[in-house]
Design a protein around this motif. Structure first.
Motif, short mmCIF file in Angstrom:
data_model
loop_
_atom_site.label_atom_id
_atom_site.label_comp_id
_atom_site.label_asym_id
_atom_site.label_seq_id
_atom_site.Cartn_x
_atom_site.Cartn_y
_atom_site.Cartn_z
N ASP A 148 32.03 71.19 50.25
CA ASP A 148 32.92 70.97 49.08
C ASP A 148 33.75 72.11 48.72
N ASP A 149 33.21 73.39 48.97
CA ASP A 149 34.04 74.49 48.47
C ASP A 149 34.88 74.86 49.28
N VAL A 150 34.66 74.58 50.84
CA VAL A 150 35.55 74.75 51.73
C VAL A 150 36.70 73.75 51.84
N GLN A 151 36.58 72.53 51.45
CA GLN A 151 37.54 71.59 51.51
C GLN A 151 38.79 72.05 50.61
N GLU A 152 38.48 72.68 49.46
CA GLU A 152 39.69 73.17 48.84
C GLU A 152 40.44 74.24 49.55
N LYS A 153 40.13 74.84 50.43
CA LYS A 153 40.91 75.73 50.97
C LYS A 153 41.30 75.36 52.54
N ILE A 154 40.85 74.37 53.12
CA ILE A 154 41.34 74.39 54.57
C ILE A 154 42.79 73.97 54.74
N PHE A 155 43.49 73.77 53.65
CA PHE A 155 45.10 73.54 53.94
C PHE A 155 45.49 74.88 53.41
N VAL A 156 44.84 75.67 53.00
CA VAL A 156 45.61 77.03 52.59
C VAL A 156 45.88 77.71 53.92
N PRO A 157 47.26 78.14 54.44
CA PRO A 157 47.69 79.02 55.21
C PRO A 157 46.75 80.03 55.60
N PHE A 158 46.37 80.14 57.09
CA PHE A 158 45.53 81.21 57.63
C PHE A 158 44.08 81.15 57.20
N PHE A 159 43.74 80.10 56.70
CA PHE A 159 42.24 79.94 56.33
C PHE A 159 41.60 79.41 57.56
N THR A 160 40.59 80.09 57.97
CA THR A 160 39.94 79.51 59.05
C THR A 160 38.41 79.99 58.96
N THR A 161 37.52 79.04 59.61
CA THR A 161 36.12 79.31 60.01
C THR A 161 35.67 79.65 61.14
N LYS A 162 37.02 79.50 62.01
CA LYS A 162 36.47 79.68 63.48
C LYS A 162 36.79 81.32 63.85
N GLU A 163 36.25 81.83 64.92
CA GLU A 163 36.36 83.22 65.18
C GLU A 163 37.79 83.37 66.05
N GLU A 164 38.03 82.21 66.69
CA GLU A 164 39.57 82.33 67.31
C GLU A 164 40.63 81.43 66.59
N GLY A 165 40.25 81.21 65.43
CA GLY A 165 40.98 80.30 64.67
C GLY A 165 42.39 81.09 64.19
N SER A 166 43.14 80.17 63.97
CA SER A 166 44.40 80.78 63.31
C SER A 166 44.81 80.39 61.73
N GLY A 167 44.03 79.37 61.51
CA GLY A 167 44.08 78.84 60.07
C GLY A 167 45.37 78.12 59.88
N ILE A 168 46.30 77.92 60.79
CA ILE A 168 47.43 77.47 60.45
C ILE A 168 47.69 76.13 60.69
N GLY A 169 46.79 75.39 61.56
CA GLY A 169 47.00 74.12 61.86
C GLY A 169 47.13 73.09 60.80
N LEU A 170 46.08 73.08 59.89
CA LEU A 170 45.97 72.05 58.74
C LEU A 170 47.30 72.11 57.77
N SER A 171 47.47 73.55 57.53
CA SER A 171 48.57 73.71 56.54
C SER A 171 49.92 73.30 57.21
N LEU A 172 50.29 73.56 58.37
CA LEU A 172 51.43 73.08 59.22
C LEU A 172 51.45 71.50 59.25
N SER A 173 50.00 70.91 59.33
CA SER A 173 50.17 69.51 59.24
C SER A 173 50.53 69.03 58.03
N ARG A 174 49.98 69.51 56.91
CA ARG A 174 50.34 69.01 55.76
C ARG A 174 51.69 68.94 55.32
N GLN A 175 52.38 70.12 56.03
CA GLN A 175 53.71 70.46 55.73
C GLN A 175 54.59 69.51 56.32
N ILE A 176 54.45 68.99 57.40
CA ILE A 176 54.81 68.01 58.48
C ILE A 176 54.66 66.97 57.48
N MET A 177 53.76 66.33 56.93
CA MET A 177 53.60 65.00 56.51
C MET A 177 54.56 65.16 55.27
#
Ligand code: ADP
Length: 449
Positions: free
Chosen positions: A397-426
């Motif tokens: 739950d606490d991560v769900q709030e943040k996943i759309f924030v640009p640069f937020f990632t929990t992955k070592e190699e992640g950029s954290g840009i995918g979901l914020s970009l996707s939301r922006q596209i929508m």
């Protein structure tokens, strides 16, 4: 039949007078009681006709005034040739009806104008009577609450009991917060009600705003501004660092060859300079990637076949799917479903989501088989919806709030840009991207157009 009013009245009065005088003469002068009586009786129908004739004028007036009262301006006042006095009266009445018509048209114009304004407003507005009967509900309200026109505030219980109750009971001028949980979204509604009397009848006007969505939008704008400033500044500083590092490295090589710098010194210095060069290049690439976030092109809409779209995504991920032995299900209902979107942007978005699902299943394979579902269907309001669902580890739950924030990632190699970009596209498509997930029980990303 109707002559001039005066002539008609005078004629009847004269006939009555003559008949009465004749009767009086017969009775009093000649003592002829029977003929006198008969002649006098003849005056009665003439008198009745006189009364009727005068009453007709009054009846006409009454009818005319009634037509004004019921706002029926088609009826006209006729003079029936009753003379100039009646013509004046008719003219006066015509002026009155013309003025009434003008006032009515003006009132209608104002009502239409205000209705346009209300419909156009971005804030959701509902007006209703004290008993809950809805009078107006603007487009923003229908869109926000996802409902068609409703007759009664009670109908909003379908959206939220609390919302309907708040509209009924909230005091004038007060504000209340109502949280609405739906299958694919959570709304944080700020409700304000003002109550007033119109011609003695109590009415209420409620404004409803979804703070969460608004905050998200503001947040996205702020992030974009920040990103564009940062990338500009970083690029400006890093580009000369990178080119100076190359120059320094070249000079070192020359110095070493000339013998002006000892081999040891040269190696140390070159290592340092190479590191600077590499890191600054890395930083430039990194910044370049983030530029994509602020530079999404405006969508060029095309009619796309949902089935083709989802199958393409599946095809692109085939290698990973086979490698991880995942089950992928594509379903489209109704078959042949189409939607209007930019094909490149939507592809990019769907690949982002599907890759996230693949990665989530890779990181935490779970006990059962990894499964991804790509679904397209229409919602209650016949709008196309696409969902990407996986049965991976889900999102706390606490991560769900943040996943759309640009640069937020929990992955070592992640950029954290995918979901914020996707939301922006929508957003650029006039739609929404939302997530629903229970930790340990997969995640569903929903695209609404
Ligand atoms: P990235 O994939 O580079 O980390 P994203 O913006 O695509 O950037 O995703 C942000 C974060 O959202 C991920 O790091 C991950 O923690 C979480 N996430 C996204 N999709 C899923 C998913 N399907 N299941 C679990 N977590 C997810």
């Amino acid at each position: 039949m109707h002559r001039r009013f005066r002539v008609q009245v005078a004629f009847r009065v004269a006939v009555i007078a003559a008949l009465v005088a004749g009767a009086a003469y017969l009775v009093l002068g000649l003592r002829l009681y029977l003929p006198g009586g008969l002649l006098g009786a003849c005056a009665i129908p003439v008198a009745v006709s006189l009364v009727r004739y005068v009453e007709k004028t009054t009846r006409d007036l009454t009818r005319f005034l009634e037509s004004v009262r019921y706002a029926d301006f088609t009826r006209r006042f006729t003079t029936d040739g009753r003379g100039p006095v009646f013509e004046d009266l008719r003219d006066a009445f015509e002026d009155v009806t013309a003025e009434f018509r003008r006032l009515r048209a003006e009132k209608e114009r104002q009502v239409q104008y205000l209705q346009q304004v209300v419909q156009h407003l971005g804030v959701a507005l509902i007006t209703y009577q004290d008993d809950g009967e809805v009078e107006t509900m603007n487009t923003a309200a229908r869109r926000l609450l996802r409902t068609g026109p409703i007759r009664h505030v009670e109908a909003l219980e379908r959206v939220s009991d609390e919302l309907a109750e708040t509209l009924r009971t909230l005091d004038s001028g007060e504000q209340a917060m109502v949280r609405v949980e739906e299958e694919d979204r959570t709304l944080q509604l700020a409700v304000r009600v003002s109550r007033f009397q119109l011609q003695g009848e109590p009415h209420a006007l409620a404004s409803i705003q979804d703070l969460r969505n608004e905050l998200e939008e503001k947040e996205m704008e702020a992030w974009q501004q920040l990103t564009s400033v940062l990338t500009h500044e970083i690029m400006n500083s890093v580009a000369p660092i990178s080119s100076l590092a190359s120059t320094a490295s070249r000079r070192l090589r020359v110095g070493e060859r000339n013998g002006t710098i000892s081999a040891d010194q040269a190696t140390d210095a070159r290592e340092a300079v190479n590191t600077i060069e590499r890191r600054s290049e890395g930083l430039m690439n990194f910044v370049d990637a983030y530029r994509s976030f602020t530079d999404i092109p405006a969508p060029e809409f095309e009619v796309l076949d949902a089935e083709g779209l989802l199958s393409d995504v599946e095809g692109l991920l085939r290698a990973q799917i086979e490698e991880q032995n995942l089950a992928v299900v594509v379903s489209v209902d109704p078959s042949g479903l189409t939607l209007s979107a930019d094909p490149d942007l939507l592809d990019q978005l769907l690949i982002n989501l599907a890759l996230n699902a693949v990665q989530a299943l890779e990181e935490a394979p779970g006990t059962g088989q990894g499964r991804i579902e790509l679904r397209a269907f229409v919602d209650r309001r016949s709008r196309p919806v696409i969902q990407v669902e996986d049965n991976g580890p889900g999102i706390p739950d606490d991560v769900q709030e943040k996943i759309f924030v640009p640069f937020f990632t929990t992955k070592e190699e992640g950029s954290g840009i995918g979901l914020s970009l996707s939301r922006q596209i929508m957003r650029l498509h006039g739609g929404r991207l939302s997530v629903r997930s229970t930790e340990g029980d997969g995640a569903v990303f929903t695209l609404r157009f």
